[in-house]
Enzyme design. Structure first.
Site, mmCIF file in Angstrom:
data_model
loop_
_atom_site.group_PDB
_atom_site.id
_atom_site.type_symbol
_atom_site.label_atom_id
_atom_site.label_comp_id
_atom_site.label_asym_id
_atom_site.label_seq_id
_atom_site.Cartn_x
_atom_site.Cartn_y
_atom_site.Cartn_z
ATOM 1 N N HIS A 127 -8.515 -1.015 1.756
ATOM 2 C CA HIS A 127 -7.080 -0.875 2.045
ATOM 3 C C HIS A 127 -6.739 -0.817 3.539
ATOM 4 O O HIS A 127 -5.885 -0.032 3.961
ATOM 5 C CB HIS A 127 -6.532 0.384 1.366
ATOM 6 N N HIS A 203 1.356 -0.049 -3.497
ATOM 7 C CA HIS A 203 0.409 0.752 -4.268
ATOM 8 C C HIS A 203 1.120 1.833 -5.078
ATOM 9 O O HIS A 203 0.671 2.981 -5.129
ATOM 10 C CB HIS A 203 -0.619 1.354 -3.311
ATOM 11 N N GLU A 338 -1.420 -3.590 -9.005
ATOM 12 C CA GLU A 338 -1.271 -4.068 -7.633
ATOM 13 C C GLU A 338 -1.421 -5.576 -7.605
ATOM 14 O O GLU A 338 -2.507 -6.090 -7.844
ATOM 15 C CB GLU A 338 -2.339 -3.434 -6.739
#
Ligand code: NAG
Ligand code: NAG
Ligand code: NAG
Ligand code: NAG
Length: 374
Positions: A127, A203, A338
């Site tokens: 991420h 997210h 996602e």
């Protein structure tokens, strides 16, 4: 006659959305480094309310009506920015990047140069990094409103080398709510001056019964995907694309999430945490990717996206820590869907490319459409 009245009303209400309805910033606390954070509220005439903030260009609240018209906030989060800066924050509602998901061993090569990124999900990069990933920086906000929608465009300039990635990257994330809808559109735009991997996602953790409800195992999910990308023991794709048929990952028709999860609990993913290869008729259309239903409240979420993949994560690391209004978020009390490029694309030449080149634009759109079953 009744028709006329309704359309006249719609016209009046649309006309009523004017400059004065441009969302105004409200204070939402101060970061550890002293930046004042602002919150904006976006409303539809059908009762949907979304709140977004400048820290991480984050979706903070999303209130939607159930079958009886009662609204609940269906995403996890905190009451102020301090919560979002705490260890209990599992990327709740944020903009994730520069590259969402994992990059194997935090390394990739581009134009004969090797780049090394932070290892923050041992042994991989997750991420976008540690201190300056997109979820942890303060974005500039430009709120807007016209007859058909209200929204906020967040922008952020990520300098060359930030979190180890090449290129000066200019990024925009726009959240908008159509006036007479129950949907939120999230669109992304990025440009660079050097080739660099980019793929951005939101997210949000959903529980359609309301954030803080005990479980999502009773939600029903359908995914428009015949295939998924299997992973190794560190959750990096092996490079294969396999059929979901005959596995607990098969959501081609609606299935209760809890019905087959047991067989996945003793795997490295600890439940569902898989990237699905979406069935697409064209690369750019925002086609239906997922339908999530909560039989109890009757709330339904349809997700459309231009992205080729969707990560279904069943909240396997939620642990009962507390969030908004002192509610707690136990194991599997929320899930993420996602929309994204496939994980580790930068190291997998056979996957669709995530390299953004100078002169090109990264554009991506995901639409969250709410309705009720009854
Ligand atoms: C849950 O995990 C977070 C992050 O690792 C940690 O800060 C928190 O203390 C944990 N909470 C509980 C109730 O175990
Ligand atoms: C991130 O910030 C922490 C605390 O400020 C610091 O100790 C650490 O070295 C930083 N890490 C990186 C990779 O910049
Ligand atoms: C995906 O597309 C293929 C080919 O058009 C079709 O056979 C299949 O049923 C579709 N899958 C889903 C889940 O709709
Ligand atoms: C569908 C989509 O928007 N995906 C993008 C992922 O990143 C690459 C590189 O920027 C783009 O070319 C894709 O369009």
């Amino acid at each position: 006659m009744r028709h006329l009245t309704v359309s006249t009303l719609v016209i009046l209400m649309s006309a009523a959305v004017s400059a004065e309805d441009v969302p105004v910033p409200e204070p939402y606390g101060t970061t550890k480094s002293g930046d004042a954070i602002e919150l904006y509220t976006l409303r539809s005439s059908n009762g949907l309310v979304a709140r977004v903030m400048t820290f991480g260009a984050t979706l903070v609240e999303l209130h939607v009506p159930d079958s009886a018209g009662t609204t609940a906030d269906v995403i996890l989060g905190f009451d102020d920015v301090a919560g979002y800066q705490s260890d209990a924050n599992g990327y709740f509602g944020c903009t994730t990047g520069r590259v969402c998901n994992r990059i194997a061993k935090g390394q990739f090569s581009l134009n004969d140069k090797t780049y090394t990124l932070a290892i923050n999900n041992d042994p991989n990069h997750l991420h976008g990094g540690i201190n300056r990933s997109l979820d942890k920086v303060v974005w500039k906000a430009r709120p807007f409103a016209d007859k058909s929608q209200t929204g906020v465009t967040f922008s952020y300039y990520s300098p060359d080398g930030e979190e180890g990635y090449p290129g000066n990257l200019q990024i925009q994330v726009t959240y908008s709510v159509a006036a007479d809808s129950n949907s939120v559109t999230i669109s992304y735009l990025a440009t660079t001056d050097q080739a660099t991997p980019v793929n951005l996602t939101n997210h949000a953790y959903f529980n359609l019964g309301g954030a803080g409800s005990r479980s999502v195992l009773d939600h029903v999910l359908q995914l428009n995907a015949d295939h998924y990308t299997p992973v190794d023991e560190t959750l990096i794709p092996t490079g294969a694309i396999e059929a979901v048929e005959g596995t607990p990952l098969d959501f081609r028709t609606p299935h209760v999430i809890g019905a087959r999860i047991e067989s996945l609990i003793d795997t490295p993913a600890l439940g569902y945490d898989h990237n699905y290869v979406l069935n697409k008729s064209s690369a750019n259309a925002a086609e239906p990717a997922a339908v999530l239903t909560d039989p109890d409240s009757g709330r339904r979420l349809l997700i459309r996206t231009t992205e080729p993949g969707i990560q279904f994560y069943s909240g396997n690391f939620l642990n009962g820590s507390s969030g908004k209004g002192e509610r707690t978020y136990p194991l599997r009390s929320a899930l993420c869907l996602e929309t994204q490029h496939y994980p580790d694309s930068v190291n997998q030449p056979q996957f669709p490319s995530t390299i953004l080149k100078p002169g090109d634009e990264f554009r991506s759109t995901t639409i969250l459409e709410f309705s009720t079953t009854r």
